[in-house]
Design an enzyme around this catalytic site. Sequence first.
Site, PDB file in Angstrom:
ATOM      1  N   THR A 294       0.825  -1.211   0.000  1.00 45.88           N
ATOM      2  CA  THR A 294       0.000   0.000   0.000  1.00 45.88           C
ATOM      3  C   THR A 294       0.858   1.259   0.000  1.00 45.88           C
ATOM      4  OG1 THR A 294      -1.531   1.264   1.388  1.00 45.88           O
ATOM      5  CG2 THR A 294      -0.116  -0.284   2.518  1.00 45.88           C
ATOM      6  N   ASP A 295       0.272   2.354  -0.464  1.00 48.38           N
ATOM      7  CA  ASP A 295       0.989   3.639  -0.426  1.00 48.38           C
ATOM      8  C   ASP A 295       1.119   4.165   1.012  1.00 48.38           C
ATOM      9  OD1 ASP A 295      -1.671   4.320   0.017  1.00 48.38           O
ATOM     10  OD2 ASP A 295      -1.783   5.804  -1.601  1.00 48.38           O
ATOM     11  N   GLU A 296       0.366   3.556   1.938  1.00 43.85           N
ATOM     12  CA  GLU A 296       0.410   4.062   3.317  1.00 43.85           C
ATOM     13  C   GLU A 296       1.757   3.838   3.988  1.00 43.85           C
ATOM     14  OE1 GLU A 296      -2.880   3.253   5.801  1.00 43.85           O
ATOM     15  OE2 GLU A 296      -4.317   3.390   4.170  1.00 43.85           O
ATOM     16  N   TYR A 321      -1.335  -0.643  11.174  1.00 41.42           N
ATOM     17  CA  TYR A 321      -1.556  -1.312   9.881  1.00 41.42           C
ATOM     18  C   TYR A 321      -0.439  -0.971   8.898  1.00 41.42           C
ATOM     19  CZ  TYR A 321      -3.153  -1.716   5.055  1.00 41.42           C
ATOM     20  OH  TYR A 321      -3.213  -1.981   3.706  1.00 41.42           O
ATOM     21  N   LYS A 325       2.536  -3.320   7.146  1.00 36.43           N
ATOM     22  CA  LYS A 325       2.727  -3.477   5.700  1.00 36.43           C
ATOM     23  C   LYS A 325       4.147  -3.046   5.310  1.00 36.43           C
ATOM     24  CE  LYS A 325       0.142  -4.587   2.943  1.00 36.43           C
ATOM     25  NZ  LYS A 325      -0.231  -5.926   2.412  1.00 36.43           N
ATOM     26  N   ILE A 362     -15.940   4.236   1.276  1.00 35.41           N
ATOM     27  CA  ILE A 362     -16.946   4.361   0.209  1.00 35.41           C
ATOM     28  C   ILE A 362     -18.116   3.395   0.413  1.00 35.41           C
ATOM     29  CG2 ILE A 362     -17.313   3.980  -2.287  1.00 35.41           C
ATOM     30  CD1 ILE A 362     -14.699   5.548  -2.767  1.00 35.41           C
ATOM     31  N   LEU A 377     -18.705  11.193   8.321  1.00 30.38           N
ATOM     32  CA  LEU A 377     -17.436  11.752   7.849  1.00 30.38           C
ATOM     33  C   LEU A 377     -16.520  11.989   9.045  1.00 30.38           C
ATOM     34  CD1 LEU A 377     -16.275  12.791   5.121  1.00 30.38           C
ATOM     35  CD2 LEU A 377     -17.112  15.062   5.747  1.00 30.38           C
TER      36      LEU A 377
HETATM   37  P1  NAD Z   1      -9.584  -7.206   2.633  1.00 27.80           P
HETATM   38  O1  NAD Z   1      -9.510  -6.933   4.085  1.00 27.80           O
HETATM   39  O2  NAD Z   1     -10.852  -6.937   1.903  1.00 27.80           O
HETATM   40  O3  NAD Z   1      -9.217  -8.733   2.350  1.00 27.80           O
HETATM   41  C1  NAD Z   1      -8.151  -9.375   2.971  1.00 27.80           C
HETATM   42  C2  NAD Z   1      -8.361 -10.876   2.836  1.00 27.80           C
HETATM   43  O4  NAD Z   1      -7.231 -11.532   3.445  1.00 27.80           O
HETATM   44  C3  NAD Z   1      -9.608 -11.378   3.565  1.00 27.80           C
HETATM   45  O5  NAD Z   1     -10.336 -12.240   2.726  1.00 27.80           O
HETATM   46  C4  NAD Z   1      -9.065 -12.124   4.769  1.00 27.80           C
HETATM   47  O6  NAD Z   1      -9.871 -13.209   5.183  1.00 27.80           O
HETATM   48  C5  NAD Z   1      -7.729 -12.595   4.239  1.00 27.80           C
HETATM   49  N1  NAD Z   1      -6.783 -12.876   5.324  1.00 27.80           N
HETATM   50  C6  NAD Z   1      -6.544 -12.140   6.427  1.00 27.80           C
HETATM   51  N2  NAD Z   1      -5.624 -12.745   7.193  1.00 27.80           N
HETATM   52  C7  NAD Z   1      -5.267 -13.878   6.548  1.00 27.80           C
HETATM   53  C8  NAD Z   1      -4.345 -14.918   6.815  1.00 27.80           C
HETATM   54  N3  NAD Z   1      -3.612 -14.928   7.930  1.00 27.80           N
HETATM   55  N4  NAD Z   1      -4.218 -15.910   5.922  1.00 27.80           N
HETATM   56  C9  NAD Z   1      -4.972 -15.940   4.796  1.00 27.80           C
HETATM   57  N5  NAD Z   1      -5.854 -14.986   4.497  1.00 27.80           N
HETATM   58  C10 NAD Z   1      -6.004 -13.968   5.358  1.00 27.80           C
HETATM   59  O7  NAD Z   1      -8.385  -6.405   1.988  1.00 27.80           O
HETATM   60  P2  NAD Z   1      -8.220  -5.744   0.553  1.00 27.80           P
HETATM   61  O8  NAD Z   1      -8.719  -4.369   0.603  1.00 27.80           O
HETATM   62  O9  NAD Z   1      -8.724  -6.674  -0.473  1.00 27.80           O
HETATM   63  O10 NAD Z   1      -6.635  -5.666   0.461  1.00 27.80           O
HETATM   64  C11 NAD Z   1      -5.875  -6.687  -0.148  1.00 27.80           C
HETATM   65  C12 NAD Z   1      -4.417  -6.293  -0.143  1.00 27.80           C
HETATM   66  O11 NAD Z   1      -4.239  -5.064  -0.821  1.00 27.80           O
HETATM   67  C13 NAD Z   1      -3.851  -6.065   1.259  1.00 27.80           C
HETATM   68  O12 NAD Z   1      -2.546  -6.582   1.293  1.00 27.80           O
HETATM   69  C14 NAD Z   1      -3.834  -4.565   1.418  1.00 27.80           C
HETATM   70  O13 NAD Z   1      -2.808  -4.156   2.292  1.00 27.80           O
HETATM   71  C15 NAD Z   1      -3.559  -4.126  -0.004  1.00 27.80           C
HETATM   72  N6  NAD Z   1      -4.041  -2.795  -0.381  1.00 27.80           N
HETATM   73  C16 NAD Z   1      -5.365  -2.462  -0.217  1.00 27.80           C
HETATM   74  C17 NAD Z   1      -5.807  -1.216  -0.636  1.00 27.80           C
HETATM   75  C18 NAD Z   1      -7.261  -0.811  -0.504  1.00 27.80           C
HETATM   76  O14 NAD Z   1      -7.591   0.321  -0.811  1.00 27.80           O
HETATM   77  N7  NAD Z   1      -8.156  -1.683  -0.103  1.00 27.80           N
HETATM   78  C19 NAD Z   1      -4.915  -0.320  -1.216  1.00 27.80           C
HETATM   79  C20 NAD Z   1      -3.577  -0.693  -1.366  1.00 27.80           C
HETATM   80  C21 NAD Z   1      -3.160  -1.936  -0.951  1.00 27.80           C
HETATM   81  O1  TDX Z   2     -16.670   6.181   8.031  1.00 30.12           O
HETATM   82  C1  TDX Z   2     -15.614   6.663   7.609  1.00 30.12           C
HETATM   83  N1  TDX Z   2     -15.512   8.003   7.451  1.00 30.12           N
HETATM   84  C2  TDX Z   2     -14.384   8.602   6.985  1.00 30.12           C
HETATM   85  O2  TDX Z   2     -14.342   9.828   6.854  1.00 30.12           O
HETATM   86  C3  TDX Z   2     -14.474   5.831   7.252  1.00 30.12           C
HETATM   87  C4  TDX Z   2     -14.555   4.342   7.412  1.00 30.12           C
HETATM   88  C5  TDX Z   2     -13.359   6.450   6.763  1.00 30.12           C
HETATM   89  N2  TDX Z   2     -13.291   7.790   6.645  1.00 30.12           N
HETATM   90  C6  TDX Z   2     -12.077   8.417   6.066  1.00 30.12           C
HETATM   91  C7  TDX Z   2     -10.765   7.954   6.629  1.00 30.12           C
HETATM   92  C8  TDX Z   2      -9.842   8.073   5.446  1.00 30.12           C
HETATM   93  O3  TDX Z   2      -9.352   9.383   5.328  1.00 30.12           O
HETATM   94  O4  TDX Z   2     -12.060   8.026   4.693  1.00 30.12           O
HETATM   95  C9  TDX Z   2     -10.726   7.791   4.249  1.00 30.12           C
HETATM   96  C10 TDX Z   2     -10.619   6.367   3.754  1.00 30.12           C
HETATM   97  O5  TDX Z   2     -10.742   5.513   4.859  1.00 30.12           O
HETATM   98  P1  TDX Z   2     -10.632   3.915   4.738  1.00 30.12           P
HETATM   99  O6  TDX Z   2     -11.630   3.418   3.762  1.00 30.12           O
HETATM  100  O7  TDX Z   2     -10.634   3.361   6.104  1.00 30.12           O
HETATM  101  O8  TDX Z   2      -9.218   3.758   4.002  1.00 30.12           O
HETATM  102  P2  TDX Z   2      -7.720   4.176   4.411  1.00 30.12           P
HETATM  103  O9  TDX Z   2      -7.557   4.313   5.880  1.00 30.12           O
HETATM  104  O10 TDX Z   2      -7.346   5.346   3.546  1.00 30.12           O
HETATM  105  O11 TDX Z   2      -6.925   2.858   3.950  1.00 30.12           O
HETATM  106  C11 TDX Z   2      -7.320   2.198   2.729  1.00 30.12           C
HETATM  107  O12 TDX Z   2      -6.435   2.490   1.692  1.00 30.12           O
HETATM  108  C12 TDX Z   2      -5.133   1.980   1.794  1.00 30.12           C
HETATM  109  C13 TDX Z   2      -7.372   0.700   2.947  1.00 30.12           C
HETATM  110  O13 TDX Z   2      -8.268   0.421   3.992  1.00 30.12           O
HETATM  111  C14 TDX Z   2      -6.020   0.144   3.225  1.00 30.12           C
HETATM  112  O14 TDX Z   2      -6.073  -1.261   3.369  1.00 30.12           O
HETATM  113  C15 TDX Z   2      -5.120   0.504   2.075  1.00 30.12           C
HETATM  114  O15 TDX Z   2      -3.826   0.087   2.354  1.00 30.12           O
END
Ligand code: NAD
Ligand code: TDX
Length: 507
Positions: A294-296, A321, A325, A362, A377
Site C-alpha cells: 500500500t501507499d500508506e 496497519y 505493511k 466508500i 465523515l
Molecule cells: P480485505 O480486508 O478486503 O481482504 C483481505 C483478505 O485476506 C480477507 O479475505 C481475509 O480473510 C484474508 N486474510 C486475512 N488474514 C489472513 C491470513 N492470515 N491468511 C490468509 N488470508 C487472510 O483487503 P483488501 O482491501 O482486499 O486488500 C488486499 C491487499 O491489498 C492487502 O494486502 C492490502 O494491504 C492491499 N491494499 C489495499 C488497498 C485498498 O484500498 N483496499 C490499497 C492498497 C493496498
Molecule cells: O466512516 C468513515 N468516514 C471517513 O471519513 C471511514 C470508514 C473512513 N473515513 C475516512 C478515513 C480516510 O481518510 O475516509 C478515508 C478512507 O478511509 P478507509 O476506507 O478506512 O481507508 P484508508 O484508511 O485510507 O486505507 C485504505 O487504503 C489503503 C485501505 O483500507 C487500506 O487497506 C489501504 O492500504
Amino acid sequence: MFRLLLEPDGAPGTVELDDPVGTRVGDPVREDGAAVDPVEPAQLRAQARAVEDVVAQDERDGLVPDEVRAEHERLREAVGLVLHDVLQAEPELGPVAQQAAELIDVRRGGDDQDLADAREHQRGQRVVDHRLVVDREELLTDADGDRVQPAPGAPGQDDPSHRHTITSHPGGYGMHMHIVVTGGAGFIGANFVRRTVATRPDVRITVVDALTYAANESSLDGVGVEFVKGSITDPAVVDELVAPADAVVNFAADTHNDNSLTDPWPFLDTNIRGTAVLLDAVRRHEKRLHHISTDEVFGDLPLGTPERFTEETPYRPSSPYSASKASSDHLVRAWVRSFGVQATISNCSNNYGPYQHVEKFIPRQITNILSGERPKLYGAGANVRDWIHVDDHNDAVWAILERGTIGETYLIGADGERSNREVLALILEATGRAPDDFDTVPDRAGHDLRYAIDSSKLRRELGWAPARADFAAGLRDTVDWYRENRAWWEPGKAGTEAAYARRETPR
Ligand code: NAD
Ligand code: TDX
C-alpha cells in the site's frame, strides 16, 4: 506419446518418446546436462509405469485433488528437467491428470460429509471447499451479466510460442500457469480472481484465505477455482500450496486502519509473520512472488502541495496497519537480496469497486444511505485519498507479474486525488440525497492527511495505464452494484455499524 520412467523417490528419471518427437531428442541428460548412465534407463524402465496407470491408480486410491495435482507436478517436473524443448508432451499429461482431479471433485460432491472426509485426508489442516470447484464455463456467465471479455492479444492466449512453456520466470508463463492467490476472498483478491478467470482462461488459480471477518466467500460464487481455507501464517498449509504452483500473489492481510488502532496484534501476525512464511516457502520451492502493498507505507503528504510518492520515497508509516505493511515490504526486499527470491512489490493507492467490505469509507457511506442511515465523515473530511478502480489495480498486478523486473517495486495509482468531503458529495449526488445529508464523527487517531501516487515508472516501463480513470463514473457504477447486491453486504452491515457506534459515540 511418451512414457515416464521415474526413480522410486520421485527424482527425475528419463523419458521414452515415440517418433517423430523422439527423433528431436538426443540421449537423455540430467538437469545439469550430464549424460545419464546408459545402464540406468534400463533399470528405470523395469520399474516404470505409464502415465495412464499412475492416474488410474490415483483414481482407485481416491486421492484428493491436491494429491493428484502434486503427482501431476512431480511428473511434469520430471519431464521438464529432461526435455526442456519438447514440452508439447505436457498437454497430454495435463488433461489426463486434470480430468482425474475433476472426476474426484465431482465424485466427492459438495455435502458436509464430503467436506469432513476431505478434512481427514488433508495434511496440515487444509480444507478444500469443493463447492467452489465448479465448471469453469459458469464464470463466463457472470451472475451480474457483467461479463469481462478477454483482452485482445492478452499474453498467454492464442500465442503458440508460449503454449507449452512452463517456467517460473516473468514473461514466460503462458498455458497452464498456476498461481496461488492469498486473501482471494477479500475485496481486491476476489476481484483479481474474478477478472483473471474471465480474461485468462489458461491460468489455474488456487485461492487460500483464512476467512477472517473481512472475507466473504460469496464473492467467489460461480467462479471455478480451488478454494483452500487456511492461513498464510501456517507453514504447512503454505508449503503444500506453493510447491506445485508457478507463482504466488499475496493479497492476504489485515487491512483496516481503524481496527489496527484498537488491536494491532492480528496485523503483526498476518502482515509480518504471514509474509515471512510465504517468503520462506517461495524461497524453498524457487517460485515467483508478487507482494501487494500500500501507499500508506510512505506516511502522509501535506495538503495542497504537488508532492507525490515515488518508488524512492522513504518509508514513514503512521498506523499499526501501515507499519506492518512496511515491515512486510522490507522482508520481501531482504529475501530478494539475501536469498535471491524472485519477488516484486507493488504499492497501490486507495481502491474502490464491488465486493469491498462495508467497514471501508466508500461502501460504508453507500450502504448507510441504502439502509436509511446518514453517512459518517471523520473530522472535517479534508483528508485526501488517491482513488483507483480495483480493476485497474489488478490489471497493473498482471502487468508486473508478466513484465516486471524481479526485485523491483512499482507504485500503482490513477491520479484520482479527492478529499473525503468531495467523495461523499459525489455519493450523495449519485443516490439523490441532499449535499448536507451526513454526520461528522470524531476523527481517526493519527489520521494521515493526504496520499498521492506518481505511477510514471509503471506506465513507462510496463505500458500500464488506468482504463477506468473517470472516478465519478466508477463511483456511480459502484453505487449501483451495492444497490443491486444487498444480499452480499446486508448480513454484515449491522455488526459493522454497531462497532463503529461504540467508537464514534462521544462519551
Ligand atoms: P480485505 O480486508 O478486503 O481482504 C483481505 C483478505 O485476506 C480477507 O479475505 C481475509 O480473510 C484474508 N486474510 C486475512 N488474514 C489472513 C491470513 N492470515 N491468511 C490468509 N488470508 C487472510 O483487503 P483488501 O482491501 O482486499 O486488500 C488486499 C491487499 O491489498 C492487502 O494486502 C492490502 O494491504 C492491499 N491494499 C489495499 C488497498 C485498498 O484500498 N483496499 C490499497 C492498497 C493496498
Ligand atoms: O466512516 C468513515 N468516514 C471517513 O471519513 C471511514 C470508514 C473512513 N473515513 C475516512 C478515513 C480516510 O481518510 O475516509 C478515508 C478512507 O478511509 P478507509 O476506507 O478506512 O481507508 P484508508 O484508511 O485510507 O486505507 C485504505 O487504503 C489503503 C485501505 O483500507 C487500506 O487497506 C489501504 O492500504
